[in-house]
Design a protein around this motif. Structure first.
Motif, PDB file in Angstrom:
ATOM      1  N   MET A   1      18.059 -18.753  -7.743  1.00 34.12           N
ATOM      2  CA  MET A   1      16.475 -17.948  -7.405  1.00 34.12           C
ATOM      3  C   MET A   1      15.865 -17.667  -8.820  1.00 34.12           C
ATOM      4  O   MET A   1      14.654 -17.922  -8.853  1.00 34.12           O
ATOM      5  CB  MET A   1      16.772 -16.794  -6.630  1.00 34.12           C
ATOM      6  CG  MET A   1      16.730 -17.216  -5.129  1.00 34.12           C
ATOM      7  SD  MET A   1      15.402 -17.706  -4.568  1.00 34.12           S
ATOM      8  CE  MET A   1      14.131 -16.497  -4.168  1.00 34.12           C
TER       9      MET A   1
ATOM     10  N   TYR B   1      12.443 -19.801  -9.741  1.00 33.73           N
ATOM     11  CA  TYR B   1      11.053 -19.145  -9.698  1.00 33.73           C
ATOM     12  C   TYR B   1      10.363 -19.244 -10.810  1.00 33.73           C
ATOM     13  O   TYR B   1       9.025 -19.382 -10.937  1.00 33.73           O
ATOM     14  CB  TYR B   1      11.444 -17.679  -9.115  1.00 33.73           C
ATOM     15  CG  TYR B   1       9.922 -17.106  -8.715  1.00 33.73           C
ATOM     16  CD1 TYR B   1       9.534 -17.486  -7.331  1.00 33.73           C
ATOM     17  CD2 TYR B   1       9.334 -16.133  -9.722  1.00 33.73           C
ATOM     18  CE1 TYR B   1       8.582 -16.745  -6.930  1.00 33.73           C
ATOM     19  CE2 TYR B   1       8.008 -15.648  -9.093  1.00 33.73           C
ATOM     20  CZ  TYR B   1       7.821 -15.988  -7.942  1.00 33.73           C
ATOM     21  OH  TYR B   1       6.689 -15.332  -7.339  1.00 33.73           O
TER      22      TYR B   1
ATOM     23  N   LEU C   1      15.395 -19.004   2.677  1.00 35.08           N
ATOM     24  CA  LEU C   1      14.324 -18.024   2.244  1.00 35.08           C
ATOM     25  C   LEU C   1      13.990 -17.089   3.118  1.00 35.08           C
ATOM     26  O   LEU C   1      13.422 -15.926   2.838  1.00 35.08           O
ATOM     27  CB  LEU C   1      13.088 -18.826   1.762  1.00 35.08           C
ATOM     28  CG  LEU C   1      13.497 -19.668   0.561  1.00 35.08           C
ATOM     29  CD1 LEU C   1      12.133 -20.398   0.058  1.00 35.08           C
ATOM     30  CD2 LEU C   1      13.834 -19.047  -0.660  1.00 35.08           C
TER      31      LEU C   1
ATOM     32  N   MET D   1       8.725 -19.318  -0.858  1.00 35.84           N
ATOM     33  CA  MET D   1       9.040 -18.880  -1.920  1.00 35.84           C
ATOM     34  C   MET D   1       8.462 -17.480  -2.561  1.00 35.84           C
ATOM     35  O   MET D   1       9.372 -16.521  -3.128  1.00 35.84           O
ATOM     36  CB  MET D   1       8.939 -19.885  -3.113  1.00 35.84           C
ATOM     37  CG  MET D   1       9.789 -21.028  -3.412  1.00 35.84           C
ATOM     38  SD  MET D   1      11.496 -20.277  -3.735  1.00 35.84           S
ATOM     39  CE  MET D   1      11.342 -20.163  -5.677  1.00 35.84           C
TER      40      MET D   1
ATOM     41  N   TYR E   1      10.833 -14.319  -2.913  1.00 40.53           N
ATOM     42  CA  TYR E   1      11.016 -13.734  -4.181  1.00 40.53           C
ATOM     43  C   TYR E   1      10.821 -12.436  -4.062  1.00 40.53           C
ATOM     44  O   TYR E   1      11.264 -11.390  -4.812  1.00 40.53           O
ATOM     45  CB  TYR E   1      10.243 -14.444  -5.181  1.00 40.53           C
ATOM     46  CG  TYR E   1      10.730 -14.115  -6.549  1.00 40.53           C
ATOM     47  CD1 TYR E   1      12.112 -14.892  -6.955  1.00 40.53           C
ATOM     48  CD2 TYR E   1      10.181 -13.229  -7.513  1.00 40.53           C
ATOM     49  CE1 TYR E   1      12.557 -14.629  -8.379  1.00 40.53           C
ATOM     50  CE2 TYR E   1      10.850 -12.981  -8.525  1.00 40.53           C
ATOM     51  CZ  TYR E   1      11.961 -13.582  -9.186  1.00 40.53           C
ATOM     52  OH  TYR E   1      12.527 -13.583 -10.265  1.00 40.53           O
TER      53      TYR E   1
ATOM     54  N   PHE F   1      13.741 -10.712  -2.449  1.00 42.49           N
ATOM     55  CA  PHE F   1      14.936 -10.851  -3.486  1.00 42.49           C
ATOM     56  C   PHE F   1      14.741  -9.846  -4.603  1.00 42.49           C
ATOM     57  O   PHE F   1      15.901  -9.354  -5.030  1.00 42.49           O
ATOM     58  CB  PHE F   1      14.775 -12.517  -4.225  1.00 42.49           C
ATOM     59  CG  PHE F   1      15.652 -12.739  -5.285  1.00 42.49           C
ATOM     60  CD1 PHE F   1      16.974 -12.825  -5.084  1.00 42.49           C
ATOM     61  CD2 PHE F   1      15.268 -12.750  -6.466  1.00 42.49           C
ATOM     62  CE1 PHE F   1      17.818 -13.194  -6.144  1.00 42.49           C
ATOM     63  CE2 PHE F   1      16.058 -12.855  -7.660  1.00 42.49           C
ATOM     64  CZ  PHE F   1      17.379 -13.430  -7.450  1.00 42.49           C
TER      65      PHE F   1
ATOM     66  N   LEU G   1      16.446 -25.593  -4.920  1.00 37.80           N
ATOM     67  CA  LEU G   1      16.274 -24.495  -6.111  1.00 37.80           C
ATOM     68  C   LEU G   1      16.346 -25.192  -7.301  1.00 37.80           C
ATOM     69  O   LEU G   1      15.925 -25.050  -8.519  1.00 37.80           O
ATOM     70  CB  LEU G   1      17.078 -23.300  -5.946  1.00 37.80           C
ATOM     71  CG  LEU G   1      16.845 -22.278  -4.683  1.00 37.80           C
ATOM     72  CD1 LEU G   1      17.500 -20.906  -4.944  1.00 37.80           C
ATOM     73  CD2 LEU G   1      14.916 -22.130  -4.739  1.00 37.80           C
TER      74      LEU G   1
END
Lengths: 170, 170
Positions: free
Chosen positions: A28, A32, A148, B28, B32, B35, B148
DNA sequence: CTGTCATGTCAACAACACTGACGTATTTCC
DNA sequence: GGAAATACGTCAGTGTTGTTGACATGACAG
């Protein structure tokens, strides 16, 4: 946990080692970076940042959205959003019009120029996503989205779902 | 998927609509946020930020790593890293020792206190990842990682691979 | 009319990134 | 042995993005 290496094979559906999880975390992190790299390059030329990108993206996605609405999607303070919005309006990328039903609200739209920037940003990001999707294949893509979505907070997932369900209309 | 219905069925392996890609992009974005949410909460209490988290994570992952090494993994300037590293060393979370072979290098390690913070941060993040993995299932997890990895730049993927291949050793 | 809501703005501050420049210690290479 | 390169640290300045807190305006709702 070092003892994870002794994990019973038959429980693989439920048993997740710290190592497996760590790899996901690191994936991740690096992914990102790639995800934002292309738009960042374009934005840097125009001396805008990621905050401008996010605002532009969600105004494009929900034309006529109000400031409060955008606030809750982006999850920032109104002062923070206002700074970004002010420059975008001053630069002629976003228009702000008084609401018909409720004249306290301001409805936000992209101007032609704003739409052009949005297009160039999302083209770049989509290209990377397209390449990744192609490389990984359709089954992987389905799994990607599932994980996700499971990673979001409940409140974020609600917002995400209501956004995703309406097509882009491009 | 609204406009997906117009996609030619036989080309599903290669044909990706803008809508499909946009959903991935928005997933995403929201994922995130989830995350980073848990570590951010812990860090806020100690008045540290994400930059400290990243440094601690990769020092834990590669004990004895040099400053230059960390610099290239994190992809920031040395001034930026140094500000973070300085506070971590001053607070007794990280130790910096002169290199044996090359005395110009500084080798970085977590102290007991630093390791404790690392543990609490990664516990929180792993818990969320574990929940997401469990909810999505093992096939989804494999796809998640594939996409990813395909999303990274070549250089980042190289770094990621060399990191991921060595176990945590926890 | 009063209370609440949506919005905008001012001021101050902090985290985190950047560039550029400089200094010191050490190693490497000719 | 001396010059160049390397590893690291630091000072100063700047910019973006986030925060809190306070305050003002205009508009809606009871």
């Amino acid at each position: 946990m070092a003892s994870d290496s002794t994990a019973p094979a038959g429980r693989s559906l439920l048993f997740l080692t710290d190592d497996q999880l760590r790899k996901g975390i690191e994936a991740m992190f690096f992914a990102y970076r790639g995800f934002t790299a292309d738009p960042d390059r374009i934005l840097a030329e125009k001396s805008y940042g990621r905050a401008h990108h996010r605002a532009i993206h969600f105004i494009h996605r929900s034309p006529g959205t109000t400031v409060n609405n955008l606030l809750s999607i982006l999850g920032v303070t109104k002062q923070s959003l206002n700074r970004v919005l002010r420059t975008l309006i001053a630069d002629g990328l976003v228009s702000s019009t008084v609401g018909d039903r409720d004249r306290r609200e301001r409805h936000l739209h992209l101007t032609a120029e704003g739409a052009a920037l949005e297009r160039s940003l999302s083209d770049a990001q989509r290209e990377r996503m397209r390449a990744a999707y192609r490389a990984a294949g359709p089954a992987a893509v389905a799994g990607f989205r599932e994980v996700l979505e499971a990673m979001m907070d409940a409140e974020m997932r609600r917002q995400y779902q209501s956004l995703v369900d309406q097509p882009d209309g491009r």
